[in-house]
Design a protein around this motif. Sequence first.
Motif, short mmCIF file in Angstrom:
data_model
loop_
_atom_site.label_atom_id
_atom_site.label_comp_id
_atom_site.label_asym_id
_atom_site.label_seq_id
_atom_site.Cartn_x
_atom_site.Cartn_y
_atom_site.Cartn_z
N ARG A 1 0.83 -1.19 0.00
CA ARG A 1 0.00 0.00 0.00
C ARG A 1 0.88 1.26 0.00
NH1 ARG A 1 -5.53 0.22 1.20
NH2 ARG A 1 -5.56 -1.92 1.93
N ILE A 2 1.92 1.24 0.80
CA ILE A 2 2.77 2.42 0.91
C ILE A 2 4.22 2.12 0.50
CG2 ILE A 2 3.75 4.11 2.53
CD1 ILE A 2 1.13 3.76 4.16
N LEU A 3 4.76 1.06 1.02
CA LEU A 3 6.19 0.78 0.80
C LEU A 3 6.39 -0.27 -0.29
CD1 LEU A 3 7.30 0.60 4.54
CD2 LEU A 3 7.46 2.54 2.97
N THR A 4 7.59 -0.25 -0.89
CA THR A 4 7.91 -1.31 -1.83
C THR A 4 8.29 -2.58 -1.05
OG1 THR A 4 10.16 -0.53 -1.84
CG2 THR A 4 8.77 0.21 -3.64
N ARG A 5 8.15 -3.71 -1.70
CA ARG A 5 8.50 -4.97 -1.06
C ARG A 5 9.94 -5.33 -1.46
NH1 ARG A 5 3.22 -6.91 0.15
NH2 ARG A 5 1.71 -6.26 -1.44
N GLY A 6 10.88 -4.86 -0.64
CA GLY A 6 12.30 -5.00 -0.99
C GLY A 6 12.71 -6.43 -1.28
N ARG A 7 12.34 -7.34 -0.41
CA ARG A 7 12.76 -8.74 -0.54
C ARG A 7 12.20 -9.33 -1.84
NH1 ARG A 7 17.00 -10.56 1.18
NH2 ARG A 7 17.07 -11.58 -0.81
N ALA A 8 10.91 -9.07 -2.05
CA ALA A 8 10.26 -9.64 -3.23
C ALA A 8 10.90 -9.12 -4.50
CB ALA A 8 8.77 -9.30 -3.22
N ILE A 9 11.25 -7.83 -4.49
CA ILE A 9 11.88 -7.24 -5.67
C ILE A 9 13.22 -7.92 -5.93
CG2 ILE A 9 12.94 -5.14 -6.58
CD1 ILE A 9 10.77 -3.56 -5.10
N LEU A 10 14.03 -8.01 -4.88
CA LEU A 10 15.36 -8.62 -5.03
C LEU A 10 15.23 -10.04 -5.58
CD1 LEU A 10 17.39 -7.48 -1.91
CD2 LEU A 10 17.83 -6.93 -4.30
N ASP A 11 14.32 -10.82 -4.99
CA ASP A 11 14.17 -12.21 -5.41
C ASP A 11 13.72 -12.30 -6.86
OD1 ASP A 11 14.95 -12.93 -2.96
OD2 ASP A 11 12.94 -13.45 -2.19
N ASP A 12 12.73 -11.45 -7.20
CA ASP A 12 12.17 -11.56 -8.54
C ASP A 12 13.19 -11.12 -9.59
OD1 ASP A 12 9.78 -12.41 -9.88
OD2 ASP A 12 9.64 -10.35 -10.63
N VAL A 13 13.90 -10.01 -9.30
CA VAL A 13 14.88 -9.55 -10.28
C VAL A 13 16.02 -10.58 -10.38
CG1 VAL A 13 16.51 -7.72 -10.88
CG2 VAL A 13 14.24 -7.14 -10.01
N ALA A 14 16.41 -11.16 -9.26
CA ALA A 14 17.47 -12.18 -9.30
C ALA A 14 17.03 -13.35 -10.17
CB ALA A 14 17.79 -12.66 -7.88
N ARG A 15 15.77 -13.74 -10.04
CA ARG A 15 15.25 -14.84 -10.87
C ARG A 15 15.32 -14.47 -12.35
NH1 ARG A 15 10.75 -15.23 -13.48
NH2 ARG A 15 9.80 -13.41 -12.49
N GLN A 16 14.88 -13.22 -12.65
CA GLN A 16 14.90 -12.78 -14.05
C GLN A 16 16.34 -12.74 -14.58
OE1 GLN A 16 12.92 -9.04 -14.57
NE2 GLN A 16 10.97 -9.75 -13.73
N MET A 17 17.25 -12.26 -13.74
CA MET A 17 18.63 -12.15 -14.19
C MET A 17 19.20 -13.54 -14.50
SD MET A 17 19.90 -9.14 -11.60
CE MET A 17 21.43 -8.58 -12.27
N LYS A 18 18.84 -14.51 -13.67
CA LYS A 18 19.33 -15.87 -13.92
C LYS A 18 18.75 -16.41 -15.21
CE LYS A 18 20.55 -17.57 -9.38
NZ LYS A 18 19.68 -16.73 -8.50
N ALA A 19 17.46 -16.12 -15.42
CA ALA A 19 16.80 -16.64 -16.62
C ALA A 19 17.48 -16.12 -17.88
CB ALA A 19 15.32 -16.24 -16.61
#
Lengths: 523, 324
Positions: A384-402
């Motif tokens: 609602r207010i803040l970004t989800r830091g952990r989720a972002i890191l995990d998702d971008v890391a997954r994309q980078m690996k892909a």
Amino acid sequence: MNAAREVPAVPVPPALELRGIEKWFGNVHANTDVSCKIERGTIHGIIGENGAGKSTLMSIVYGYYQADAGEILINGEPADIRGPEVAIAHGIGMVHQHFMLVNTFTVLENVILGVEDDFVLTRSLEKARTELNRLEREYSLEVDPDALIEDLPVGLQQRVEILKALYRGAEILILDEPTSVLTPQEVDQLFRILRALRDQGNTIILITHKLREIMALTDHVTIMRQGAVVGHVETAETSREQLAEMMVGRSVLLRVEKKKAEPGAAVLEVENLHVRDGLNVRRVNGVSFQVREGEILGIAGVAGNGQSELLEALAGIRAVESGRILLRGEDLTRPGAVRTPKSMRQLGLAHVPEERLKMGLVESFLASESGILGHHHEEKYTGRILTRGRAILDDVARQMKAFDVRPPDPSLLTSKFSGGNQQKIVLVREIDPNPDILLVGQPTRGVDIGAIEFIHRRLIEMRDEGKAILLVSVELDEILSLSDRILVMFNGEIVGELPQASATETQLGLMMAGERLPAEAAK
Amino acid sequence: MLEFLSLFVLIIDATLRVSTPLILAALAGLFAERSGVFDIALEGKMLGGAFAAGAVAAATGSAWLGLGAAVLASVALAMVHAYACVTHQGNQIISGMAMNILIAGLAPTLGLAWFSLGGQTPALGDGARFRPITLPFADALADVPILGEIYSEIISGHNIFVYITLAAVPITAWFLYRSRFGLRLRAVGENPEAVDTAGINVYWMRYQALIVTGILCGVAGAYLSTGQNAAFIRNMTAGQGFIALAALIFGKWRPVPTMLACFMFAFADAVQARLQGVDLPIVGVIPVQFVDALPFVLTVVVLAGFIGKSVAPKSGGIPYVKER
């Protein structure tokens, strides 16, 4: 007895010899123990991927940088090249990738800059005019000496650079990626000029990452990888495949293997589109085409002929002056329709912009931040207010690996990645949400061969999954190897369409210079 | 009608006097900016020069020594700017602003310490000032109607600075467009990399340009304290360095149009000073407030309507960094 016969033939020393050149920029080892010999009266290619250290090496030869160690010999004599003026005095001239011309000056003024004879310019200008006339006749290097540089097309600006070097008495001419801004016809002219120069006994050094040019023009090739020389070969005794393998360090597929396209329904339809740029100049002038499922539509053209504005208009970044854009039959240009990058993305249209550093990512952001640009508002990234830091890191890391981004670490600064890896970050960000249509501009500009191969394969895979792809590129090789159909843009208009199977480089080159497609060829 | 003519003559005469420091400063700015270095410290250098001239002229009784001191002081300040901005690639606006503030405070402080006159320098006697020069036959021709009046009142009777300044404009134009120095100067402000690869030292070019800037600002400062006035007075530049920058932009970084822009500002100023309380034919006395506003109205009108596109030297304000 003829006395001269007894004297052993003195071998002609090479025009330029480098011995053990080393150069560091901070922690980056830009040149490692580089040695090579360049024979007089030859065209010598130096080939390597971006960042292989070619340009640095030549900047050292030209005195722009100083080597940390090593020796430069000119005609067999050691030379201490402390600055460009010393290089010029040794007969070395350089045509930089970004022209070193003063745009507000005339051709003559640019030619004499730095080598004026007197304090008063009148005589130098007259001398230069006479000398230019001579050079023009000798090498067919015509250019109006009184034209302002800013009024000249790039091909002619490059001639001015060559004239500048020759006027300074250059016998060794270094050209850094000279063809990146030229049409194929301009490239042909340049090559003619260079061959004429060689035949007059000049030495030409051609820096490039384009294998085609090396094969077409050079006599010898030095291959560089990661700052070091990995080999010297005679052009006549090598092949594109061998050179590519030496450049990259493994064998690469030069032509992308792909099966025949099976195009389906039209995804994107453009009808009579007109677009103006920021200066209110009309850049897209009545363009119509369709992009269908399961095909790659390539748009070829020399940069600056309206492709950028077309892409931006389709991506919802730029306003449309008139005409229609339909996505899956829905008119996005009807009055009241919302057409923003965000809405286009939600409709399944993804966009990889032409200039990743200007529009694709933010260099001073972390990779994880660059990796969610434009998607940052999505629920998986933002509460609602803040970004989800952990989720972002995990998702971008997954994309980078892909996409095999190296290193696959989303907490590094975007600027720490090489061009190819940055490009992959943008690509995976846009492709990962599984769009129906992908607009992609210059997907491999400034990207090394290994990454080019990867990116090309991914684009073909997307096509085979039934996605529509609109590819804008100034690289003819890329257009030819990826596209199923090819449109050529010139001056804001589409001058013709060719199926990939029947397209030739010559034909495309002529069209890129504005020639309409002859009627019989279109069939 | 004759009254109107003499008013006109007075205004033109004043325009010349007021425009002299403006033109000198604007030409100073032209050299700096054409080389790619912004210099908003024209004001500070003029003030420093004015102080040095006033102080040395007062101490030695020689106007020429005063002028020499002004040039030295101003060049020294320009070299500080060059050291900060060219050698060390500092921010040119900040360096210039710092210099303006420094001199605005330093000059009166030194003045107070040396002369104890509340920050001024002592009033200069005639020998320590640059006096008006009467051109040949000016007195004899003064009675010839119109032409004689124009010659004796407008052309004759200025101090040497005014004539030097009027000569400086064509000389600058000649240097800029016809000499090797000018070619390199223009090039280094547009594309310093091109200059570097042509084997010319970018830094030295910019230093040379700033030396010229210093000299011209020093002369302008000496004019203020030993020509136009007879002492250094606190803040006597009163923003003229900034007006000169505006004139430089109006003049599109070209010598002659820049001079014309300076004339325009000076003319507005002279009219403004003369029109206060004067009973004009037909219009009558114009209220002081309107007269005061005249130069500014003129500025806005010209800015909005007449100058068209003004393109600064492309590399202005960007320090040149050679190695990445």
